[in-house]
Enzyme design. Sequence first.
Site, PDB file in Angstrom:
ATOM      1  N   LYS A 485      16.795  -2.354   5.030  1.00  0.00           N
ATOM      2  CA  LYS A 485      15.791  -3.380   4.713  1.00  0.00           C
ATOM      3  C   LYS A 485      14.575  -2.740   4.052  1.00  0.00           C
ATOM      4  O   LYS A 485      14.397  -1.519   4.134  1.00  0.00           O
ATOM      5  CB  LYS A 485      15.392  -4.095   6.003  1.00  0.00           C
ATOM      6  N   TYR A 711     -16.676   6.071  -6.437  1.00  0.00           N
ATOM      7  CA  TYR A 711     -17.406   4.835  -6.136  1.00  0.00           C
ATOM      8  C   TYR A 711     -18.339   5.029  -4.945  1.00  0.00           C
ATOM      9  O   TYR A 711     -17.970   5.672  -3.952  1.00  0.00           O
ATOM     10  CB  TYR A 711     -16.416   3.728  -5.778  1.00  0.00           C
TER      11      TYR A 711
END
Length: 816
Positions: A485, A711
Amino acid sequence: MILKIQNIISQMQAVFVDSNKIKTIDAVSIDSRSLQNGSQTLFFALVGANNDAHLYIENLIEKGVQNFVVTHIPVDCAGKANFLIVENTLEALQQFASFYRSLFDFPVIGLTGSNGKTIVKEWLNFLLSPDYNAIRSPKSYNSQVGVPLSVLAINEQHNLGIFEAGISTGSEMGKLEKIIKPTIGILTNIGSAHDEGFGSLGEKISEKLLLFKDSEVLIYQKSEIVDANLFRYENRRLFSWSFKDSTADVFITKSPVLDQTILHIRHVEESFEIQIPFQDAASVENAISCLMVLLYFKYDVTTIQNRMKLLYPVEMRLKVKNGINNCSVVDDSYSSDFQSLKIALDFLESQKQYQKKTVILSDIFQSGLSNEELYSKVAELIISNRISRVIGIGETISAFKDKFTNCITYKNTADFIADFDDLIFSNETILIKGARTFQFEEIVSLLEEKTHETVLEINLNAISHNLNFFKSKLKPATKMMVMVKAFGYGNGGFEIAKLLEHHKVDYLGVAFADEGISLKNLGIQLPIMVLNPESTSFSAIIQHQLEPEIYSLKGLRAFLKIAEQKKLKNFPIHIKLDTGMHRLGFEANTIDDLIETLRGNKTVEIKSILSHMATSDDENHKDFAESQINLFEKLSSKLMVELQIKPIRHILNTSGISNFPASQFDMVRLGIGLYGISNDAEEQKYLENVGTLKSIISQIRTIPAGDSVGYGRRFVAEKPTKVATIPIGYADGISRAWGNGNGYIAIKDKKASIIGSVCMDMLMIDITGVACNEGDTVVIFGENPTVNYLAEKLNTIPYEILTSVSQRVKRVFYRE
Ligand SMILES: *Cc1c(COP(=O)(O)O)cnc(C)c1O
């Protein structure tokens, strides 16, 4: 090889059961899946912890194989083939190889040691190839199975053998010695720590030295501990080298120059220098092992100098890459010999991602055969492997073009490249296989899909290893479902499913119908269970023959309604019971309704009954785990009795396999363990790392104290700081929590701390004091740091780290 069966029966003390089939053999095989098994193949049915090749004999007989070495004749096979019955098929293979070796009388170099065997073997082959037709072990075929197969590839034209031997415990070397019978021995680097499987370093060395029992000379790096173990071999000539001990036969000092190393050599009366294009200690040692052989063979100094300076990095992996126009590219662009072509074609077959297969092949060197014979054999291989198209590059293969169907040839790589835009490559698997001199890496880069430089490399050998590790914990009858999965836990859905199909697991498990549909569309044939089928997907599930997990009465009724409309019979479904996880499943109080709904029903068939454990990984909740198992036993038994069915029962996930071995029922569901992760430190040691997330350095700058990075100016340099930018960010799955000094990136095993905030597509690291350049590779996770380490530091679980790597990161699959 052409041998008469009569002549080999006694070599393996076999009982011959003659069914009047062909009695000559021209090849040996242990791989039932290989397309190269022909009518004159002698097939050895090996029996391993996880696999018994006797199971495939019937199928091989249908394909035309007529001679088998077995421990017993499988049912329904008597009379259909000749059988050589032995007690142990692996031992028979070894005895046969040892007999076959005795038919040849030329120098054989035998290599063992803890490190460097394969490299020294490849380099020796390169250095000696102008003068010898050498046969060598392909890749690192150095095991109890690999060594006999390597030796069995010798033919009449060879005049030198180079074989490596690897052992993991005591008592194995004696067997390999009998097969290789080296006349010249090389002990490569023996490592410092003692490996598992040996009591001490001394014990390891003395076991390894057994390979050289009867060789005429032993080449080794002089050291006290090796010398101390040599007492048993008084008569053998020793030919030693050393950096420290001037009593060694060859005394060497080294000096680094730019990116090269100059070796100053003193041998007998002579002193001279050679240059090699490496600086790391391991490469230098390996090059010296090769130098020693050249000296032993009495090569003159100029030849040694000229050849040694051409040594090159050895690429030992076969890599699978995504190609242009939806192709997949198998890159084996560094070697071309007949033996490794066979291996590459088997690999191609195991990958078979597309029907259409193209092989781009250079001239083949050192086969020991005449060109006429060689290219006939290559053409046979191409046909038996159902290759759709051959592109030959080189003067010789061009001359033999007529042997192939659908083949175009070019004199050299440049001509091919000039023609590239007119050739069509799409929806096919392409094997690129060429000798180094042809520089096929240029072809690889033309065919490779271009993306940014961040890649998740997936080691397919490690996946096989981990699968076998968990298989070995199962009872022989226990089946295995593997969970793929979430895109194989982030590692790649289709490629891994393909590999699992090759390993013949019993079931695959996915979370949603879409995942299963995409696997089926790509040609996966294994049955696939869908854990969480939404009722809107029931039609698609039926259409693609997926098998839904049914976890509620509502779901069951909805599914039955559609299935009845479609007039299905015995459609496979799986019943999920809730035994305490409280996620999905029938609870105890709904079992009676479930039974009444299914009683006498012929539309569906209950393939399996399962449940899922909440705490299989946690000692502290052992009682709870056991209560789940008990409830599962009780509820599933009730269903079985009332409905008179015998479905497959399963409850264990990875940690369940490890911690509750008595509760395997009929099947287990392996998940995270396949991908190399355990929550148990001891078990982790036995697993191999599967995924390595890598990127590169885009830019390097040095900033003065007081300047900031990124930033929000969240990093401010306290001193002049060297900063590197890496093109991977949170959009690739790197948690922002890993930034601002919390995490690091590895550069050649040095740690570089992440400074400032992780950006969407990039992050910055402090590389002050770390030797590196723009373009260098960096590692985000893999062997170091490990996914487990990241998970712990980030306060999460490895599952989340793995599945977070976004789909824009290219996956590259490779084999050692
Ligand atoms: C994911 C999953 C597994 C596998 O779990 P691991 O811990 O990764 O081994 C097994 N069963 C079910 C129902 C699952 O959802």
